[in-house]
Design an enzyme around this catalytic site. Structure first.
Site, PDB file in Angstrom:
ATOM      1  N   VAL A  74       0.836  -1.198   0.000  1.00  0.00           N
ATOM      2  CA  VAL A  74       0.000   0.000   0.000  1.00  0.00           C
ATOM      3  C   VAL A  74       0.875   1.254   0.000  1.00  0.00           C
ATOM      4  O   VAL A  74       0.614   2.209  -0.746  1.00  0.00           O
ATOM      5  CB  VAL A  74      -0.992   0.001   1.185  1.00  0.00           C
ATOM      6  N   CYS A  75       1.940   1.256   0.789  1.00  0.00           N
ATOM      7  CA  CYS A  75       2.834   2.425   0.845  1.00  0.00           C
ATOM      8  C   CYS A  75       3.497   2.668  -0.508  1.00  0.00           C
ATOM      9  O   CYS A  75       3.533   3.801  -0.992  1.00  0.00           O
ATOM     10  CB  CYS A  75       3.895   2.241   1.921  1.00  0.00           C
ATOM     11  N   ALA A  76       4.014   1.624  -1.119  1.00  0.00           N
ATOM     12  CA  ALA A  76       4.654   1.779  -2.425  1.00  0.00           C
ATOM     13  C   ALA A  76       3.646   2.279  -3.454  1.00  0.00           C
ATOM     14  O   ALA A  76       3.968   3.135  -4.283  1.00  0.00           O
ATOM     15  CB  ALA A  76       5.273   0.457  -2.876  1.00  0.00           C
ATOM     16  N   LEU A  79       2.903   6.113  -2.621  1.00  0.00           N
ATOM     17  CA  LEU A  79       4.042   6.971  -2.951  1.00  0.00           C
ATOM     18  C   LEU A  79       4.329   6.964  -4.447  1.00  0.00           C
ATOM     19  O   LEU A  79       4.758   7.976  -5.009  1.00  0.00           O
ATOM     20  CB  LEU A  79       5.266   6.564  -2.136  1.00  0.00           C
TER      21      LEU A  79
END
Length: 181
Positions: A74-76, A79
């Site tokens: 989710v973070c990748a 971002l």
């Protein structure tokens, strides 16, 4: 829009509040201070990323994005979406800053792998100090929640959203919040 406090966290700072200042190292080891983006400050070239000499005296709006961990799906994805829309978030009026509790070394490799060309700031030590100041540190998990704060040139929080760890944020909301400034 502001989220509410969750188990293991304090309530996030509110829209209309002065954004807590911070001084964090980026993925290249340079110091970035929120205060350096405020308007009206005496300009000087600090020689560091985000230093007062790197912007004009009018300051910049800041999109401050907290994320739990580098190298997670989710973070990748979040971002990467910011990377793909970068001109909306890094320009003469706005600066994007992304913060996690990962070390600067981890952030450097993550930025290289994901082709992220905006500052990734390390809230590693004292662990989560900046995340705590914004009321989004999850004490049980040891990381920041998915909190985003749009901060105007005077340092006032104008918009925010806080999501739980598994819940991605809507990039279009950031764009709308910036347009309203």
């Amino acid at each position: 829009m502001t989220g509410t406090g969750r188990a293991g966290t304090a309530a996030p700072i509110a829209v209309g509040d002065q954004a807590p200042d911070f001084s964090l190292k980026d993925n290249h080891g340079r110091t970035v201070r929120l205060a350096d983006f405020r308007g009206g400050a005496a300009g000087h070239d600090s020689g560091e990323a985000g230093g007062a000499g790197d912007r004009d005296l009018d300051g910049k709006n800041v999109v401050l994005v907290f994320y739990p961990f580098a190298f997670t799906g989710v973070c990748a994805g979040e971002l990467g979406a910011l990377r793909d829309a970068l001109p909306a978030f890094v320009n003469d009026d706005t600066q994007l800053l992304a913060v996690s509790t990962d070390s600067i070394h981890t952030l450097r490799i993550f930025a290289e792998q994901e082709n992220l060309e905006y500052p990734l700031l390390s809230d590693f030590w004292p662990h989560g100090q900046t995340s705590r100041a914004y009321g989004i540190f999850d004490e049980d998990k040891g990381c920041a929640l998915r909190g985003t704060f749009v901060i105007d040139r005077t340092g006032i929080v104008r918009w925010s959203v806080v999501n739980a760890l598994p819940d991605a944020r809507d990039l279009d909301q950031y764009v709308k919040a910036l347009a309203a400034l």
